[in-house]
Design an enzyme around this catalytic site. Structure first.
Site, PDB file in Angstrom:
ATOM      1  N   LYS A 203      37.517   1.324  14.434  1.00 13.49           N
ATOM      2  CA  LYS A 203      37.955   2.214  15.525  1.00 13.49           C
ATOM      3  C   LYS A 203      38.697   3.414  14.995  1.00 13.49           C
ATOM      4  CE  LYS A 203      37.787  -0.558  19.673  1.00 13.49           C
ATOM      5  NZ  LYS A 203      38.490  -1.069  20.847  1.00 13.49           N
TER       6      LYS A 203
ATOM      7  N   LYS B 183      26.004  -4.152  16.155  1.00 13.50           N
ATOM      8  CA  LYS B 183      26.382  -4.935  17.340  1.00 13.50           C
ATOM      9  C   LYS B 183      26.108  -4.132  18.614  1.00 13.50           C
ATOM     10  CE  LYS B 183      30.596  -5.132  18.746  1.00 13.50           C
ATOM     11  NZ  LYS B 183      32.047  -5.259  18.942  1.00 13.50           N
TER      12      LYS B 183
ATOM     13  N   LYS C 212      29.481  -1.088  24.169  1.00 13.66           N
ATOM     14  CA  LYS C 212      29.563  -0.241  25.372  1.00 13.66           C
ATOM     15  C   LYS C 212      29.456   1.228  25.021  1.00 13.66           C
ATOM     16  CE  LYS C 212      32.488  -3.027  28.388  1.00 13.66           C
ATOM     17  NZ  LYS C 212      33.840  -3.284  28.852  1.00 13.66           N
TER      18      LYS C 212
HETATM   19  P1  TYM Z   1      35.859  -6.742  24.381  1.00 15.24           P
HETATM   20  O1  TYM Z   1      36.272  -6.157  25.686  1.00 15.24           O
HETATM   21  O2  TYM Z   1      35.421  -5.807  23.318  1.00 15.24           O
HETATM   22  O3  TYM Z   1      34.727  -7.792  24.596  1.00 15.24           O
HETATM   23  C1  TYM Z   1      34.841  -8.849  25.544  1.00 15.24           C
HETATM   24  C2  TYM Z   1      34.162 -10.088  25.002  1.00 15.24           C
HETATM   25  O4  TYM Z   1      32.785  -9.830  24.730  1.00 15.24           O
HETATM   26  C3  TYM Z   1      32.462 -10.254  23.407  1.00 15.24           C
HETATM   27  N1  TYM Z   1      31.422  -9.369  22.866  1.00 15.24           N
HETATM   28  C4  TYM Z   1      30.254  -9.779  22.390  1.00 15.24           C
HETATM   29  N2  TYM Z   1      29.714 -10.992  22.242  1.00 15.24           N
HETATM   30  C5  TYM Z   1      28.481 -11.074  21.716  1.00 15.24           C
HETATM   31  N3  TYM Z   1      27.748  -9.993  21.330  1.00 15.24           N
HETATM   32  C6  TYM Z   1      28.247  -8.749  21.446  1.00 15.24           C
HETATM   33  N4  TYM Z   1      27.521  -7.699  21.081  1.00 15.24           N
HETATM   34  C7  TYM Z   1      29.553  -8.598  22.000  1.00 15.24           C
HETATM   35  N5  TYM Z   1      30.331  -7.525  22.269  1.00 15.24           N
HETATM   36  C8  TYM Z   1      31.489  -8.022  22.782  1.00 15.24           C
HETATM   37  C9  TYM Z   1      33.770 -10.132  22.640  1.00 15.24           C
HETATM   38  O5  TYM Z   1      33.778 -10.948  21.496  1.00 15.24           O
HETATM   39  C10 TYM Z   1      34.768 -10.567  23.683  1.00 15.24           C
HETATM   40  O6  TYM Z   1      34.880 -11.962  23.705  1.00 15.24           O
HETATM   41  N6  TYM Z   1      40.217  -7.701  22.178  1.00 15.24           N
HETATM   42  C11 TYM Z   1      39.260  -8.195  23.118  1.00 15.24           C
HETATM   43  C12 TYM Z   1      39.821  -8.433  24.496  1.00 15.24           C
HETATM   44  C13 TYM Z   1      41.034  -9.314  24.520  1.00 15.24           C
HETATM   45  C14 TYM Z   1      41.041 -10.723  24.394  1.00 15.24           C
HETATM   46  C15 TYM Z   1      42.391 -11.102  24.521  1.00 15.24           C
HETATM   47  C16 TYM Z   1      40.039 -11.666  24.189  1.00 15.24           C
HETATM   48  C17 TYM Z   1      42.315  -8.904  24.711  1.00 15.24           C
HETATM   49  N7  TYM Z   1      43.131  -9.997  24.709  1.00 15.24           N
HETATM   50  C18 TYM Z   1      42.770 -12.440  24.424  1.00 15.24           C
HETATM   51  C19 TYM Z   1      40.420 -12.999  24.111  1.00 15.24           C
HETATM   52  C20 TYM Z   1      41.768 -13.373  24.219  1.00 15.24           C
HETATM   53  C21 TYM Z   1      38.157  -7.166  23.276  1.00 15.24           C
HETATM   54  O7  TYM Z   1      38.355  -5.992  23.048  1.00 15.24           O
HETATM   55  O8  TYM Z   1      37.015  -7.672  23.814  1.00 15.24           O
END
Ligand code: TYM
Length: 348
Positions: A130, A212, A215
């Site tokens: 990032k 990957k 978004k």
């Molecule tokens: P975020 O918002 O980027 O993504 C949300 C969830 O989606 C999963 N994910 C994927 N899984 C499979 N293939 C992909 N291409 C893919 N892209 C995203 C992510 O692994 C995630 O589970 N930091 C975290 C949000 C967060 C969080 C937490 C998660 C904040 N606090 C506490 C768990 C526990 C994030 O940015 O996820």
């Protein structure tokens, strides 16, 4: 790290007296989720609600580590909340809330920042990615993002964290922080485990299967969004980049086809072997069409439910307020314990 797979949730007959506690979160950016978010994480959230005590959160505080347009962030947060419910999170069974509504998250994050090392945060691959992508805004929040994530998780004495593969490193750090704090002050936090799906832990871009699915991809064909209309979904799959062979088989070097097989398997429940058999002798065109249609059908009820929920803002408001009240109640207990242990003079 002690990583769980879906088999880790106890079967009904061996259910312990206390249900495991589950926590997870998702960023509200764009107001929609990608197919990766859905298959890698959110789809599992609803499934865990009967056997576990779950809390799920729209993490708008994490989102501001990248510059956001305030009006858009507000709109996207409500949209993401509605979509989380449409994906199967039931606000009567789970605590479904918005991160900034629950003050304990930022409060514990500050404390945990003081128990997280600069070196540890510097090693986070997401920070490196990032900060390369947003070179003009490498702010302190982007750097300490994992301490806030650790606070999210540790506040609820969480046992399991259903996430995709890309969050594994952050989870490992949350565990290390918990162990360090417990080592210094005695048992304070439950040490959480990742709960990562076997088939869809890392969904790849349809335009470049070495990357990957995300978004923020600029290529509109790369990412399938849960709220895309069915025709768009089928079209994106038809354009998916594969290889110059014509064999639907899961094999090293066939990243595009492997990705499509994983998606099809996650949606239909078929194994890779069954899929290979079903498509033996058929071309990639047929396979891409089948994957596109299966995904579109899977997401149709989600989109319909979302549209219905978005028409009822009063209901959504009631749900996120109720969720925040419950979240505060549980998380305050942990925060009070932490403040006491580290020697903060009580207010009363
Ligand atoms: P975020 O918002 O980027 O993504 C949300 C969830 O989606 C999963 N994910 C994927 N899984 C499979 N293939 C992909 N291409 C893919 N892209 C995203 C992510 O692994 C995630 O589970 N930091 C975290 C949000 C967060 C969080 C937490 C998660 C904040 N606090 C506490 C768990 C526990 C994030 O940015 O996820």
């Amino acid at each position: 790290m002690n990583e769980s797979t879906q088999a880790a949730v106890p079967a009904a007959e061996e259910k312990p007296a206390k249900k495991p506690i589950v926590f997870s979160g998702i960023q509200p950016t764009s107001g929609s989720f990608t197919l990766g978010n859905y298959l890698g994480a959110v789809k599992n959230w609803g499934k865990l609600q009967d056997d576990c005590n779950c809390a799920y959160c729209i993490v708008n505080q994490h989102a501001i580590t990248v510059r956001q347009n305030p009006q858009e962030l507000k709109k996207n947060t409500l949209s993401a909340y509605a979509l989380m419910l449409a994906c199967g999170v039931d606000p009567d069974k789970s605590i479904a809330f918005i991160q900034s509504h629950v003050k304990t998250h930022a409060e514990l994050a500050w404390v945990l920042n003081c128990y997280t090392q600069f070196g540890e945060l510097s090693r986070m691959t997401q920070f490196k990615d990032k900060s390369a992508k947003h070179a003009d805004n490498i702010n302190a929040g982007l750097f300490t993002y994992p301490s806030l994530m650790a606070a999210d998780i540790l506040l609820y004495q969480t046992n399991l964290v259903p996430v995709g593969n890309d969050q594994k490193q952050h989870l490992e750090l949350a565990r290390d922080i918990a162990l360090r704090f417990n080592g210094l002050y005695g048992n304070t936090f439950t040490v959480p485990e990742a709960y990562i799906p076997q088939t869809a832990a890392r969904i790849m871009s349809l335009a470049d299967p070495s990357k990957k699915m995300s978004k923020s991809d600029e290529n509109t064909n790369a990412t399938v969004f849960v709220l895309d209309p069915p025709e768009t979904i089928v079209k994106k799959f038809k354009r998916a980049i594969t290889d110059s062979e014509a064999e639907v088989v899961y094999r090293e070097g066939k990243d595009g086809i492997n990705n499509l097989i994983s998606i099809y398997s996650a949606v239909t429940g078929l194994t890779a072997e069954q899929i290979q058999q079903d498509f033996a002798g058929k071309g990639y065109g047929d396979f891409k069409q089948a994957v596109g249609e299966a995904v579109a059908e899977e997401l149709r009820p989600v989109r319909e439910k979302y549209e219905q929920l978005m028409k009822d803002k009063a209901y959504l408001e009631e749900c996120y307020r109720g969720g925040a009240d419950k979240a505060l109640h549980f998380s305050q207990r942990t925060l009070d314990k932490v403040y006491k242990k580290i020697g903060f003079l009580p207010y009363k």
